[in-house]
Design a protein around this motif. Sequence first.
Motif, PDB file in Angstrom:
ATOM      1  N   HIS A  20       0.881  -1.161  -0.059  1.00 33.95           N
ATOM      2  CA  HIS A  20       0.001   0.121   0.079  1.00 33.95           C
ATOM      3  C   HIS A  20       0.958   1.217   0.222  1.00 33.95           C
ATOM      4  CE1 HIS A  20      -4.018   1.773   0.652  1.00 33.95           C
ATOM      5  NE2 HIS A  20      -3.191   2.785   0.804  1.00 33.95           N
ATOM      6  N   HIS A  21       0.652   2.143  -0.959  1.00 30.19           N
ATOM      7  CA  HIS A  21       1.342   3.330  -1.238  1.00 30.19           C
ATOM      8  C   HIS A  21       0.409   4.377  -0.750  1.00 30.19           C
ATOM      9  CE1 HIS A  21       4.644   1.458  -3.662  1.00 30.19           C
ATOM     10  NE2 HIS A  21       3.928   0.610  -3.643  1.00 30.19           N
ATOM     11  N   PHE A  22       0.561   5.098   0.548  1.00 30.63           N
ATOM     12  CA  PHE A  22      -0.443   6.054   1.036  1.00 30.63           C
ATOM     13  C   PHE A  22      -0.117   7.701   0.273  1.00 30.63           C
ATOM     14  CE2 PHE A  22      -0.508   2.950   4.097  1.00 30.63           C
ATOM     15  CZ  PHE A  22      -1.632   2.853   4.544  1.00 30.63           C
ATOM     16  N   ASP A  23       0.872   7.464  -0.410  1.00 35.73           N
ATOM     17  CA  ASP A  23       1.157   8.850  -1.369  1.00 35.73           C
ATOM     18  C   ASP A  23       1.395  10.277  -0.162  1.00 35.73           C
ATOM     19  OD1 ASP A  23       1.753   8.047  -3.798  1.00 35.73           O
ATOM     20  OD2 ASP A  23      -0.257   8.069  -4.466  1.00 35.73           O
ATOM     21  N   GLY A  24       1.640  10.127   0.855  1.00 38.34           N
ATOM     22  CA  GLY A  24       1.714  11.175   1.848  1.00 38.34           C
ATOM     23  C   GLY A  24       0.555  11.547   2.446  1.00 38.34           C
ATOM     24  N   PHE A  25      -0.430  10.674   2.602  1.00 39.15           N
ATOM     25  CA  PHE A  25      -1.607  11.052   3.120  1.00 39.15           C
ATOM     26  C   PHE A  25      -1.662  11.453   4.706  1.00 39.15           C
ATOM     27  CE2 PHE A  25      -5.533   9.802   5.371  1.00 39.15           C
ATOM     28  CZ  PHE A  25      -6.518  10.533   4.848  1.00 39.15           C
ATOM     29  N   PHE A  26      -0.735  10.933   5.240  1.00 42.64           N
ATOM     30  CA  PHE A  26      -0.577  11.222   6.730  1.00 42.64           C
ATOM     31  C   PHE A  26       0.562  12.206   7.085  1.00 42.64           C
ATOM     32  CE2 PHE A  26      -2.075   6.701   6.876  1.00 42.64           C
ATOM     33  CZ  PHE A  26      -3.468   6.695   7.490  1.00 42.64           C
ATOM     34  N   LEU A  27       1.557  12.128   6.533  1.00 41.32           N
ATOM     35  CA  LEU A  27       2.767  12.842   6.543  1.00 41.32           C
ATOM     36  C   LEU A  27       2.393  14.302   6.025  1.00 41.32           C
ATOM     37  CD1 LEU A  27       5.740  10.626   5.731  1.00 41.32           C
ATOM     38  CD2 LEU A  27       4.950  11.222   7.955  1.00 41.32           C
ATOM     39  N   ASN A  28       1.519  14.438   5.079  1.00 43.56           N
ATOM     40  CA  ASN A  28       1.189  15.738   4.611  1.00 43.56           C
ATOM     41  C   ASN A  28       0.399  16.715   5.538  1.00 43.56           C
ATOM     42  OD1 ASN A  28       2.607  15.286   2.149  1.00 43.56           O
ATOM     43  ND2 ASN A  28       0.451  15.005   0.815  1.00 43.56           N
ATOM     44  N   LYS A  29      -0.109  15.947   6.638  1.00 43.63           N
ATOM     45  CA  LYS A  29      -0.869  16.724   7.604  1.00 43.63           C
ATOM     46  C   LYS A  29      -0.030  17.182   8.726  1.00 43.63           C
ATOM     47  CE  LYS A  29      -4.658  15.212   5.692  1.00 43.63           C
ATOM     48  NZ  LYS A  29      -3.947  14.189   4.619  1.00 43.63           N
ATOM     49  N   ILE A  30       1.366  16.637   8.759  1.00 44.36           N
ATOM     50  CA  ILE A  30       2.460  17.163   9.664  1.00 44.36           C
ATOM     51  C   ILE A  30       3.377  18.637   9.166  1.00 44.36           C
ATOM     52  CG2 ILE A  30       4.370  16.590  11.111  1.00 44.36           C
ATOM     53  CD1 ILE A  30       3.180  13.741  10.885  1.00 44.36           C
ATOM     54  N   PRO A  31       3.263  19.609   9.752  1.00 40.14           N
ATOM     55  CA  PRO A  31       3.588  20.717   9.142  1.00 40.14           C
ATOM     56  C   PRO A  31       5.275  20.663   8.657  1.00 40.14           C
ATOM     57  CG  PRO A  31       2.043  21.681  10.721  1.00 40.14           C
ATOM     58  CD  PRO A  31       2.259  20.076  10.848  1.00 40.14           C
ATOM     59  N   LEU A  32       6.023  19.862   9.806  1.00 44.89           N
ATOM     60  CA  LEU A  32       7.440  19.873   9.463  1.00 44.89           C
ATOM     61  C   LEU A  32       7.657  18.774   8.497  1.00 44.89           C
ATOM     62  CD1 LEU A  32       8.487  20.358  13.146  1.00 44.89           C
ATOM     63  CD2 LEU A  32       8.559  21.921  11.497  1.00 44.89           C
ATOM     64  N   MET A  33       6.682  17.762   8.434  1.00 47.89           N
ATOM     65  CA  MET A  33       7.001  16.742   7.323  1.00 47.89           C
ATOM     66  C   MET A  33       6.721  17.225   5.873  1.00 47.89           C
ATOM     67  SD  MET A  33       8.667  14.519   9.193  1.00 47.89           S
ATOM     68  CE  MET A  33       8.457  13.011   7.883  1.00 47.89           C
TER      69      MET A  33
END
Length: 821
Positions: free
Chosen positions: A724-737
């Motif tokens: 499963h490739h999440f394409d940044g679904f979670f990390l995009n929600k973290i400002p620093l990441m």
Amino acid sequence: MRLFPVVILLLSFLDFRLSAQTTKVSGKVADASTLEPMPFVSIAFGKTGVGTTSDIEGQFTIQTDKTVDSLVVSYTGYKRKSVAVKSGSQTGGLVVLLEASTTSLMEVVIKPGENPAHALLRKVIAAKPRNNREKIDYYQYEVYNKVEFDVNNINKKLQKSRLLRPFDFVFDNIDSSNVTEKPSLPLFLSESISEVYYRKKPKVTKEIIKASKVAGIQDNKSVSQFSGDLYQNVNIYDNNILVFGKTFVSPISDNGLLYYRYYLIDSLFIGRHRCYQIQFKPRRKQELLFSGNMWINDTTFAVRRLEMAMAGDANINFIKTFNVVQDYVNVEGTWMIEKDRLVVDFVLQKSQPGFYGRKSTSYRNFVLNQPLDEKFYSKTNNLIVEESAEKQNADYWQTNRHDSLSDKERNIYRLVDTIQTLKAYKTWYDLVQMGVTGYKSFGKIEFGELFKLISFNRVEGYRFRFGGRTSNQFSTWHELNGYLAYGTLDERFKYAAGYRGFLSKDPRQMIFLNYKSDYEILGQSQNAFSQDNVIASVFRRNPLNSLTRVDQYSGTFSHEWVQGIESRLSFVNRKIIPLNGLTYRYKTTDGLTLEQSRIITSELRFSQRIAVGERFVAGEFDRVSAGTLKPVFTINYAAGLKGVFSSDYNYHRINLGFTDRVRINPIGYIDLALDYGKIFGKVPYPLMELHGGNETYYYDPFAFNMMNYFEFASDQFVMLSGYHHFDGFFLNKIPLMRKLKWREVATAKMLFGGVSSQNRELLIFPPNLFTLTPEKPYAEAGVGVENIFKILRFDIIWRLTYRDNPNISNFGLRGTLQFIF
């Protein structure tokens, strides 16, 4: 006095003619600091209500019969600019440079009430089923495609460099008076004319390319199939739009309000249709969305015109901009796309040269609900390039082009042909080809593979390999290949020779003949680096000592029925000889333990691969799959023939495989794989399924990365895997990441298998080879991050079962290089 009424009438007529004179202005809008063209900029004649927007490349044309004195250009985040215009004048080539605004926005007061754009959007969504052209049972049309690629962002210093100095004459053709025109090096231009046919039930889209013209590629045949209408086609009525393998949410998706903000801007006439202009922008940062404008017909609520660009901060690699302009026309009550323009700016790194791609498409000769014979709508052969497509002469193109070529486009054909004759271009081409294929060409002979010239392992010591093959200059129908290798530790030569040739190229029919006497890793995935690849030598986590000598003869006939559906019939004779102290031992009926020096098997094999809609980037012999949107099925059958060429065993083997990519917007996509295998008859463990392990630090998606080579054997098995490739679904929600644009991945693999008692006792299993039990499958799982510096991926993997086996690792870090959008 009698003349007075006549004079008054004449003056009135002249005044009417003067007031009715058309004022027309055309030009380009660009950013004042970067000189980048600006799409979707609002442009209007002051105090007239007549307006337009710039297109993807910042170009615009606006005209009116009203009296005007100025042109007002405005865009959010930029200073508004007014340009004096003389009423009744015709002005072309106007360049408007907008400066970024440094002022902050004033307070905005929101009052109760529904956003009128939302009410209109709901009507658009409700009307999608009747406005989507795919509602029609049958349709067909003629399509003209024009695709251009250039190297852009070439600064003055780079132009004068030794690399580009031979191409000075190209930059001399740039119009220096146009401050927004950046120097570019034309690489490729193609045109095609084709007929497209559609049937709703069962759904089939078929394209016949009647004419194809390509400049910039030495082998045009492989490019022709990508020049038609089925490639990179954006349908705004789909909820999700696939762009370079990534799923973007359509601005008129059923769930569009969850992703976009909408604004009702204006109403105006486009032709004879009154339309509402809606502007849309992403709600959140770095999601795969668009921004732009669409014009909605006020009665049918269909999209009349669309101008949109990929969100500037979208989490996608190597693409700076992706812009779309579409115009629709009403044909017998159905809105059909009439013009389509895509512009893509590919950038590997900022401030470095990139690629600029343009695709212009026009459609005409629409025919609705007039079906052809049902046999015509093949569900497999949906793309046909006619034999005469690449042979059409200049008169044909002059007559059948939907739009004439510009002076610049006509010049590209000449420039590209000239560039290809330069020594510097040929040097570049050879270097790129050598990096991709691993071979260096010397006329009719190619030397390689370069990555296998030197390697090392515990059995052979340092291994040196020299090989080659005949080139296309030798023949485009027949190829000879071979190599000779030598190990400094075992002091033995290994060698191979082969032939492959075409019986027919349409349909694709080939013959393969091969002989080799070399070492192999039993229990290695087919995707893994071979044992003599230098990369595998460097990144091994365990010393390689489990090699087996294999002497093999093989012959194969391949027939591709239609593209993506291929059958193969093979005969293979293999002699397997153990190395490095390993012996094949067995027990006699008297309880004695004896040794067997080798295993010989002869197999008759049949394989069938079904990948409907698959396309390839192909050379004369080799080709690389460009993928398919449909599942891929494989069927493999082998029969062991005892007594044939000293073969020792009779048996039957069957393997069934399935792979598919399932997109789950907005949380990326999952790659699924299922593999089933079973052996009927008695076989020793070297002829069983030796499941693919991985003893390197390099991540192999087709192997069990925490399993050793030669660790598990089965004569019946089922393998399941998911990536499963999440394409940044979670990390995009973290400002620093968010700025890093890293993307999450998760993997899970499970293997069920076993060995029958008759096969378990045929040969004595070596100490480090095991069987699976029915109640306990092998399993491993992992999580990772990809898109690190755009090319790296690292996975942390846990081995979940059989954790007590000797010489194994239950936890590991694996990395890989990957180039993905």
